[in-house]
Design a protein around this motif. Structure first.
Motif, PDB file in Angstrom:
ATOM      1  N   ARG A 149       0.877  -1.027  -0.099  1.00 48.52           N
ATOM      2  CA  ARG A 149      -0.087   0.147  -0.010  1.00 48.52           C
ATOM      3  C   ARG A 149       0.982   1.186   0.040  1.00 48.52           C
ATOM      4  NH1 ARG A 149      -3.569  -1.715   5.148  1.00 48.52           N
ATOM      5  NH2 ARG A 149      -1.600  -1.733   5.883  1.00 48.52           N
ATOM      6  N   VAL A 150       0.418   2.376  -0.549  1.00 48.16           N
ATOM      7  CA  VAL A 150       1.242   3.551  -1.024  1.00 48.16           C
ATOM      8  C   VAL A 150       0.843   4.584   0.209  1.00 48.16           C
ATOM      9  CG1 VAL A 150       1.612   5.432  -2.354  1.00 48.16           C
ATOM     10  CG2 VAL A 150       1.219   3.114  -3.497  1.00 48.16           C
ATOM     11  N   MET A 151       2.140   5.009   0.802  1.00 44.07           N
ATOM     12  CA  MET A 151       1.792   5.632   2.208  1.00 44.07           C
ATOM     13  C   MET A 151       2.069   7.215   2.036  1.00 44.07           C
ATOM     14  SD  MET A 151       3.618   3.025   4.836  1.00 44.07           S
ATOM     15  CE  MET A 151       3.062   3.774   6.342  1.00 44.07           C
ATOM     16  N   VAL A 152       1.737   7.501   0.832  1.00 43.17           N
ATOM     17  CA  VAL A 152       1.771   8.911   0.629  1.00 43.17           C
ATOM     18  C   VAL A 152       0.444   9.566   0.055  1.00 43.17           C
ATOM     19  CG1 VAL A 152       4.211   9.410   0.583  1.00 43.17           C
ATOM     20  CG2 VAL A 152       3.119   8.835  -1.596  1.00 43.17           C
ATOM     21  N   ASP A 153       0.162  10.880  -0.047  1.00 42.57           N
ATOM     22  CA  ASP A 153      -0.960  11.347  -0.641  1.00 42.57           C
ATOM     23  C   ASP A 153      -0.869  12.042  -1.831  1.00 42.57           C
ATOM     24  OD1 ASP A 153      -2.488  11.027   2.000  1.00 42.57           O
ATOM     25  OD2 ASP A 153      -1.212  12.917   2.668  1.00 42.57           O
ATOM     26  N   TYR A 154       0.385  12.347  -2.166  1.00 42.78           N
ATOM     27  CA  TYR A 154       0.711  13.101  -3.492  1.00 42.78           C
ATOM     28  C   TYR A 154       2.099  12.639  -4.067  1.00 42.78           C
ATOM     29  CZ  TYR A 154       0.956  16.369  -7.068  1.00 42.78           C
ATOM     30  OH  TYR A 154       1.030  16.833  -8.366  1.00 42.78           O
ATOM     31  N   PHE A 212       5.099   3.543 -11.273  1.00 44.30           N
ATOM     32  CA  PHE A 212       5.101   4.969 -11.300  1.00 44.30           C
ATOM     33  C   PHE A 212       4.783   5.249 -12.977  1.00 44.30           C
ATOM     34  CE2 PHE A 212       8.117   4.182  -7.767  1.00 44.30           C
ATOM     35  CZ  PHE A 212       7.090   4.515  -6.816  1.00 44.30           C
ATOM     36  N   GLY A 213       4.598   4.456 -13.661  1.00 46.72           N
ATOM     37  CA  GLY A 213       4.408   4.572 -15.115  1.00 46.72           C
ATOM     38  C   GLY A 213       5.396   4.785 -16.168  1.00 46.72           C
ATOM     39  N   TYR A 214       6.685   4.553 -15.777  1.00 48.59           N
ATOM     40  CA  TYR A 214       7.758   4.665 -16.698  1.00 48.59           C
ATOM     41  C   TYR A 214       8.052   3.739 -17.730  1.00 48.59           C
ATOM     42  CZ  TYR A 214       9.144   8.709 -13.552  1.00 48.59           C
ATOM     43  OH  TYR A 214       9.092   9.744 -12.562  1.00 48.59           O
ATOM     44  N   LYS A 223      -1.429   8.605  -9.986  1.00 50.40           N
ATOM     45  CA  LYS A 223      -1.710   9.160  -8.840  1.00 50.40           C
ATOM     46  C   LYS A 223      -2.142   8.359  -7.617  1.00 50.40           C
ATOM     47  CE  LYS A 223      -6.580  10.000 -10.456  1.00 50.40           C
ATOM     48  NZ  LYS A 223      -7.595  11.091 -10.685  1.00 50.40           N
ATOM     49  N   VAL A 224      -2.327   8.776  -6.410  1.00 55.17           N
ATOM     50  CA  VAL A 224      -2.560   7.909  -5.492  1.00 55.17           C
ATOM     51  C   VAL A 224      -4.140   8.066  -5.049  1.00 55.17           C
ATOM     52  CG1 VAL A 224      -2.034   7.396  -2.909  1.00 55.17           C
ATOM     53  CG2 VAL A 224      -0.386   8.206  -4.337  1.00 55.17           C
ATOM     54  N   VAL A 225      -4.797   6.661  -4.934  1.00 52.69           N
ATOM     55  CA  VAL A 225      -6.222   6.891  -4.600  1.00 52.69           C
ATOM     56  C   VAL A 225      -6.215   5.729  -3.835  1.00 52.69           C
ATOM     57  CG1 VAL A 225      -8.713   6.439  -5.646  1.00 52.69           C
ATOM     58  CG2 VAL A 225      -6.854   7.596  -6.831  1.00 52.69           C
ATOM     59  N   ASP A 226      -6.619   5.854  -2.597  1.00 53.05           N
ATOM     60  CA  ASP A 226      -6.934   4.769  -1.441  1.00 53.05           C
ATOM     61  C   ASP A 226      -5.714   3.749  -1.340  1.00 53.05           C
ATOM     62  OD1 ASP A 226      -9.598   5.622  -1.001  1.00 53.05           O
ATOM     63  OD2 ASP A 226     -10.413   4.175  -2.779  1.00 53.05           O
ATOM     64  N   GLN A 227      -4.709   4.622  -1.188  1.00 52.55           N
ATOM     65  CA  GLN A 227      -3.362   3.757  -1.089  1.00 52.55           C
ATOM     66  C   GLN A 227      -3.055   3.077  -2.260  1.00 52.55           C
ATOM     67  OE1 GLN A 227      -4.107   1.958   2.863  1.00 52.55           O
ATOM     68  NE2 GLN A 227      -2.376   3.472   3.553  1.00 52.55           N
ATOM     69  N   LYS A 228      -3.510   3.311  -3.500  1.00 53.90           N
ATOM     70  CA  LYS A 228      -2.931   2.573  -4.623  1.00 53.90           C
ATOM     71  C   LYS A 228      -2.787   3.566  -5.634  1.00 53.90           C
ATOM     72  CE  LYS A 228      -6.232  -1.486  -3.706  1.00 53.90           C
ATOM     73  NZ  LYS A 228      -7.210  -2.254  -4.122  1.00 53.90           N
ATOM     74  N   LEU A 229      -1.868   3.119  -6.647  1.00 51.30           N
ATOM     75  CA  LEU A 229      -1.397   3.974  -7.684  1.00 51.30           C
ATOM     76  C   LEU A 229      -2.306   3.694  -8.695  1.00 51.30           C
ATOM     77  CD1 LEU A 229       2.285   3.918  -7.098  1.00 51.30           C
ATOM     78  CD2 LEU A 229       0.820   5.704  -6.929  1.00 51.30           C
ATOM     79  N   SER A 233      -5.487   9.877 -15.329  1.00 50.02           N
ATOM     80  CA  SER A 233      -6.841  10.183 -16.006  1.00 50.02           C
ATOM     81  C   SER A 233      -7.731   9.315 -15.299  1.00 50.02           C
ATOM     82  CB  SER A 233      -6.589   9.824 -17.393  1.00 50.02           C
ATOM     83  OG  SER A 233      -6.438   8.494 -17.789  1.00 50.02           O
ATOM     84  N   GLU A 234      -7.824   8.407 -14.668  1.00 52.05           N
ATOM     85  CA  GLU A 234      -8.696   7.608 -14.019  1.00 52.05           C
ATOM     86  C   GLU A 234      -9.456   8.258 -12.840  1.00 52.05           C
ATOM     87  OE1 GLU A 234      -7.534   3.305 -13.206  1.00 52.05           O
ATOM     88  OE2 GLU A 234      -5.875   3.521 -14.624  1.00 52.05           O
TER      89      GLU A 234
END
Length: 234
Positions: A149-154, A212-214, A223-229, A233-234
């Motif tokens: 789980r991703v632990m940052v907001d941005y 990270f889409g590279y 982008k981070v949504v509910d601790q997921k990347l 555009s989603e």
């Protein structure tokens, strides 16, 4: 919780350094946490927003240091960078002496016989050695918990540094202006890779590439949504 004085010192203490003091006190003052991933413009971002430098703690470390309630309340952000570009930057940085004598001695001990970036990638770099120095660790190591789980907001992008910094500054320090510091002098990373190197680095840092889409010379923002990347555009 059994060592409250030690955690208070971590939150408020100041370690002086000629290139900028190290301290987390600005995080409490501005209710924001910057996860400083190595070689991702973190020095410039931190000094511009907080006037001081954080350490290279992971997001999980910060949750321990500040406590779950404060961690959840604070605005948490980071900057990521193209893995191929970041690795080349890290190699050049450490080969040229790094931050201090500790970095210099490490590079001399481990890379004393390495004469080129190509040799470093093709002969020295292995999955096990990614953890041998902080500058080689995948960026996901700094941001995700044990469950992924991703632990940052941005999630800011090195490739979009000015505009992402401006967005972050609105949350953290509206008067801040981005100052460029600690910039390395080197060529374009795309000029030093061959096909074999591109494939190997992409495989070694596959979690960062996918998360990270590279691509080697492309990026599709996440982008981070509910601790997921998810796709931007989603």
């Amino acid at each position: 919780m059994r060592h409250p004085k030690q955690f208070e010192h971590l939150r408020k203490g100041v370690n002086q350094h000629p290139e900028g003091n190290f301290s987390l006190r600005g995080f409490t003052e501005r209710e924001a946490i910057f996860v400083h991933i190595t070689k991702s413009a973190g020095t410039s971002v931190a000094l511009s927003l907080f006037g001081e430098l954080p350490y290279h703690y992971t997001a999980w470390h910060y949750r321990v240091i500040f406590g779950r309630k404060a961690f959840n309340r604070f605005f948490k952000f980071t900057f990521v960078r193209n893995p191929w570009d970041r690795l080349y930057s890290a190699y050049q940085y450490l080969k040229n002496g790094g931050w201090d004598d500790k970095d210099r001695v490490w590079a001399e001990r481990h890379w004393g016989d390495i004469t080129s970036f190509e040799q470093f990638v093709t002969e020295w770099l292995t999955p096990e050695r990614l953890s041998s120095h902080l500058h080689l660790r995948p960026q996901s190591y700094f941001l995700k918990d044990a469950r992924g789980r991703v632990m940052v907001d941005y999630l800011g992008y090195f490739e979009h540094l000015p505009e992402d910094f401006a967005r972050i500054a609105k949350h953290v320090n509206p008067e801040a202006r981005l100052a460029h510091t600690n910039a390395s002098k080197r060529g374009d990373y795309r000029d030093v890779y061959n096909r074999k190197m591109i494939h190997k680095v992409g495989k070694l840092y596959s979690e960062d590439v996918d998360s990270f889409g590279y691509g080697f010379d492309t990026v599709q923002r996440r982008k981070v949504v509910d601790q997921k990347l998810v796709g931007d555009s989603e």
